[in-house]
Design an enzyme around this catalytic site. Structure first.
Site, short mmCIF file in Angstrom:
data_model
loop_
_atom_site.label_atom_id
_atom_site.label_comp_id
_atom_site.label_asym_id
_atom_site.label_seq_id
_atom_site.Cartn_x
_atom_site.Cartn_y
_atom_site.Cartn_z
N LYS A 1 0.85 -1.20 0.00
CA LYS A 1 0.00 0.00 0.00
C LYS A 1 0.88 1.24 0.00
O LYS A 1 1.80 1.35 0.82
CB LYS A 1 -0.89 0.01 1.24
CG LYS A 1 -2.34 0.32 1.01
CD LYS A 1 -3.09 0.29 2.34
CE LYS A 1 -4.56 0.42 2.14
NZ LYS A 1 -5.30 0.49 3.42
O1 G3P Z 1 -7.78 1.24 5.59
C1 G3P Z 1 -8.19 2.14 4.61
C2 G3P Z 1 -9.50 2.81 4.95
O2 G3P Z 1 -10.54 1.87 4.86
C3 G3P Z 1 -9.50 3.46 6.32
O3 G3P Z 1 -10.61 4.32 6.36
O4 G3P Z 1 -11.80 6.24 7.36
O5 G3P Z 1 -12.03 3.96 8.38
O6 G3P Z 1 -9.87 5.18 8.62
P1 G3P Z 1 -11.10 4.95 7.76
#
Ligand code: G3P
Length: 218
Positions: free
Chosen positions: A83
Site C-alpha cells: 500500500k
Molecule cells: O484502511 C483504509 C481505509 O478503509 C480506512 O478508512 O476512514 O475507516 O480510517 P477509515
C-alpha cells in the site's frame, strides 16, 4: 464483488475467513498501531490465514525509502499488496513495483483524477475513501461512480476499484450497484450484512412448525 476486511485484528480476520466469504484484508498504519502487534510478523500471520490480497502499507513518504519498504513488505508473502499513498513519490513507487509484478494498492484517494493517475501508474487497486468524504458532507459514493465510469472508458487499465473507509451497509449496497470491484469494511459491518429481523422471525416459525411434525430428517 470482492469483500476485504479492514482490520489488523487477527481474531476478527480468522473469524471472517472461516465464513468462506472473505477475499482479502486491508491494513494501514493506524490499524497496525491499534493492534499493538509487531507489523512484519503480523502481516506474515495474516497472509497465512487469508489466501487473497493482504494490503500492508509503507510507513515512509519519500521515494527511496518507500521503495525499500515496499520491496521488504512484498517479500513477506506472494499475496502481499503493497500500500502506497497517492502522492508523486507514492505513484513512482507504484509504477516501479507493479512493473516488477508486485500488487500495489494506492490509498488515500479522494478525487477521480487522482484515481486516473493511479491507473496510469499500474496500480492493482485504488482505494477511494468514501467515509472520510461523507464525514465532510461531501458525496463519497459520487466519487466511486465517477471512477467506475472513467475506468470503464479505458479497457487497457486493469486497476480494481477498492471502496475504502466504509462506514455502513449502504456504502456496500451502493458500491455493488455501481459495479465497484472490491469493498473493504470493518469486521462489524460485514458481520451485520447477514442480519434481518424477518429472517430471524421466519426461521423461528420454520423451527417451531417442524417440531410439531414430530419428524426427523436424520
Ligand atoms: O484502511 C483504509 C481505509 O478503509 C480506512 O478508512 O476512514 O475507516 O480510517 P477509515
Amino acid at each position: 464483488m470482492k469483500f476485504f476486511v479492514d482490520t489488523a485484528d487477527i481474531n476478527d480476520i480468522r473469524d471472517l475467513a472461516s465464513t468462506g466469504l472473505l477475499d482479502g484484508v486491508t491494513t494501514n498504519p493506524s490499524l497496525i498501531a491499534k493492534s499493538g502487534k509487531q507489523f512484519l510478523p503480523l502481516i506474515e500471520e495474516i497472509c497465512g490465514v487469508v489466501d487473497g490480497p493482504v494490503s500492508a502499507e509503507v510507513a515512509s513518504t519519500d521515494y527511496e525509502t518507500m521503495l525499500k519498504e515496499g520491496k521488504k513488505l512484498a517479500a513477506i508473502a506472494d499475496n502481499v499488496a503493497v500500500k502506497v499513498p497517492l502522492t508523486p513519490a507514492g505513484l513512482k513507487v507504484c509504477k516501479e513495483l507493479s512493473d516488477a509484478g508486485t500488487m500495489v494498492n494506492v490509498t488515500l484517494c479522494f478525487s477521480a483524477l487522482q484515481a486516473v493517475l493511479a491507473a496510469k501508474a499500474g496500480a492493482t487497486f485504488i482505494s477511494p475513501f468514501v467515509g472520510r468524504l461523507d464525514d465532510l458532507s461531501q458525496d463519497g459514493m459520487q466519487l466511486i461512480a465517477d471512477i467506475v465510469q472513467i475506468y470503464g472508458n479505458y479497457p487497457e487499465w486493469y486497476t480494481e476499484v477498492l471502496v475504502a473507509s466504509v462506514r455502513h451497509p449502504v456504502h456496500i449496497l451502493e458500491s455493488a450497484k455501481l459495479g465497484a470491484d472490491v469493498v473493504t469494511c470493518p469486521p462489524a459491518v460485514i458481520k451485520g450484512l447477514y442480519n434481518h429481523p424477518l429472517t430471524d422471525k421466519g426461521l423461528a416459525t420454520f423451527v417451531d412448525d417442524w417440531k410439531k411434525t414430530g419428524q426427523s430428517i436424520l
